[in-house]
Write a protein that holds these residues in place. Structure first.
Motif, PDB file in Angstrom:
ATOM      1  N   ASN A   2     -24.644  60.657   7.541  1.00 12.19           N
ATOM      2  CA  ASN A   2     -24.835  59.376   6.851  1.00 12.19           C
ATOM      3  C   ASN A   2     -23.556  58.677   6.404  1.00 12.19           C
ATOM      4  OD1 ASN A   2     -27.602  59.588   7.122  1.00 12.19           O
ATOM      5  ND2 ASN A   2     -27.936  60.431   5.087  1.00 12.19           N
ATOM      6  N   ASP A  44     -28.072  56.935  -0.119  1.00 12.53           N
ATOM      7  CA  ASP A  44     -27.934  58.296   0.377  1.00 12.53           C
ATOM      8  C   ASP A  44     -28.910  58.484   1.529  1.00 12.53           C
ATOM      9  OD1 ASP A  44     -27.101  60.873   0.673  1.00 12.53           O
ATOM     10  OD2 ASP A  44     -27.998  61.626  -1.159  1.00 12.53           O
ATOM     11  N   ASP A  45     -29.946  59.313   1.352  1.00  8.52           N
ATOM     12  CA  ASP A  45     -30.937  59.480   2.420  1.00  8.52           C
ATOM     13  C   ASP A  45     -32.330  59.080   1.953  1.00  8.52           C
ATOM     14  OD1 ASP A  45     -31.326  61.669   0.700  1.00  8.52           O
ATOM     15  OD2 ASP A  45     -32.094  62.921   2.319  1.00  8.52           O
ATOM     16  N   GLY A  71     -28.901  57.177  10.777  1.00  6.83           N
ATOM     17  CA  GLY A  71     -28.748  58.313   9.874  1.00  6.83           C
ATOM     18  C   GLY A  71     -30.058  59.014   9.572  1.00  6.83           C
ATOM     19  N   CYS A  72     -30.010  59.851   8.514  1.00  8.36           N
ATOM     20  CA  CYS A  72     -31.184  60.609   8.071  1.00  8.36           C
ATOM     21  C   CYS A  72     -31.698  59.955   6.795  1.00  8.36           C
ATOM     22  CB  CYS A  72     -30.824  62.063   7.755  1.00  8.36           C
ATOM     23  SG  CYS A  72     -29.609  62.839   8.847  1.00  8.36           S
ATOM     24  N   TYR A  73     -32.955  59.506   6.796  1.00  5.54           N
ATOM     25  CA  TYR A  73     -33.512  58.936   5.573  1.00  5.54           C
ATOM     26  C   TYR A  73     -35.021  58.803   5.668  1.00  5.54           C
ATOM     27  CZ  TYR A  73     -34.233  54.294   7.724  1.00  5.54           C
ATOM     28  OH  TYR A  73     -34.664  53.262   8.518  1.00  5.54           O
ATOM     29  N   CYS A 116     -29.014  64.543  12.819  1.00  2.00           N
ATOM     30  CA  CYS A 116     -30.075  64.889  11.870  1.00  2.00           C
ATOM     31  C   CYS A 116     -31.063  65.906  12.427  1.00  2.00           C
ATOM     32  CB  CYS A 116     -30.847  63.632  11.457  1.00  2.00           C
ATOM     33  SG  CYS A 116     -29.814  62.331  10.757  1.00  2.00           S
ATOM     34  N   VAL A 171     -22.592  55.378   8.264  1.00  2.00           N
ATOM     35  CA  VAL A 171     -23.665  54.437   8.597  1.00  2.00           C
ATOM     36  C   VAL A 171     -23.396  53.077   7.948  1.00  2.00           C
ATOM     37  CG1 VAL A 171     -26.107  53.896   8.226  1.00  2.00           C
ATOM     38  CG2 VAL A 171     -25.423  56.197   8.936  1.00  2.00           C
TER      39      VAL A 171
END
Length: 259
Positions: free
Chosen positions: A37, A51-52, A131-133, A152, A40
């Motif tokens: 992340n 954040d995520d 990203g990861c979220y 991820c 990003v």
């Protein structure tokens, strides 16, 4: 002799490469999320992501969704909680297998059952975005769970994001955080300060867990390579190194959903 040396050299290189891959697979979820992340760049058309964690609007940032509205996924008459999902065809068969293993890891120890979607209106839309979220708790519609490939696609990252989906914040954001973690704000890069704010969390009568897959590491968000978090009262306690869900993570799921 030269051929033998070259062959041995190639074997050593393969072994080293394989070990490096194995070591990478065992990185903590905190480190994996940070790597995925940190670079990003989001635009005004992207969801609000800190954040995520994604939010519907800016007013939700410091609230626990499960306190302020019904965010739990519904329990069926058979006592199971069914969470439908769709996995994008962006993923390779191996990547899909890792994601599915993360989904199924909840089945043996909790009443949560992640199932392929048929026609449900509320479901997880698992795809590779930026990203990861994901969002905290059930949103009641097609709910994004972004697992960008390849960064991820790790078992512990999938578990971490699914715990957000089920209604859980990061451990360092717990309402009783200051009794267990001292935040060193001077070492946190200013743009990451909001990742360390306390939330009005449901702690479900479980202890603060340094080994939770939701706990970030000692240097998370640091601008100067100095610690941003220190355990109290014992600063030497290890934390933020989880590579999978802890016992307390599982207990919390079961308590929140009355499994």
């Amino acid at each position: 002799m030269a051929l033998l040396k070259c062959t041995l050299g190639l074997l050593i290189l393969l072994v080293v490469s394989d070990c490096s891959w194995a070591k990478k697979k065992e990185l903590s979820v905190s480190e994996l999320l940070w790597r995925a992340n940190k670079d990003v760049v989001r635009t005004k058309d992207d969801p609000l992501v800190i954040d995520d964690i994604a939010y519907g609007d800016v007013t939700e940032r410091n609230a626990d969704e499960c306190v302020n509205r019904g965010c739990k996924w519904e329990k069926s008459r058979d006592g199971k909680v069914y969470v439908p999902y769709v996995i994008s065809n962006q993923y390779s068969s191996q990547e899909r297998s890792i994601i599915e293993r993360g989904l199924q890891s909840f089945h043996s120890d909790t009443c949560i059952r992640f199932i392929p979607r048929t026609k449900e209106s509320a479901f997880l839309n698992i795809h590779s975005d930026k990203g990861c979220y994901t969002y905290i708790g059930r949103q009641g519609n097609a709910q994004t769970l972004s697992l960008e490939r390849p960064g991820c696609i790790q078992h512990n990252v999938v578990q971490h994001e699914l715990l957000h989906v089920l209604g859980f914040h990061h451990e360092q954001n717990r309402s009783d955080r200051n009794q267990h973690i001292r935040i060193l704000w001077q070492n946190i890069e200013p743009r990451y300060w909001n990742q360390f704010y306390i939330a009005n969390t449901l702690n479900l009568n479980t202890p603060y867990d340094y080994n939770s897959v939701m706990q970030y590491g000692r240097f998370a968000g640091s601008w100067n390579s100095e610690p941003t978090m220190v355990p109290i009262p014992d600063p030497s306690v290890k934390f933020g190194e989880a590579t999978r869900m802890s016992r307390n993570d599982v207990i919390r799921v079961n308590r929140l959903y009355n499994c």
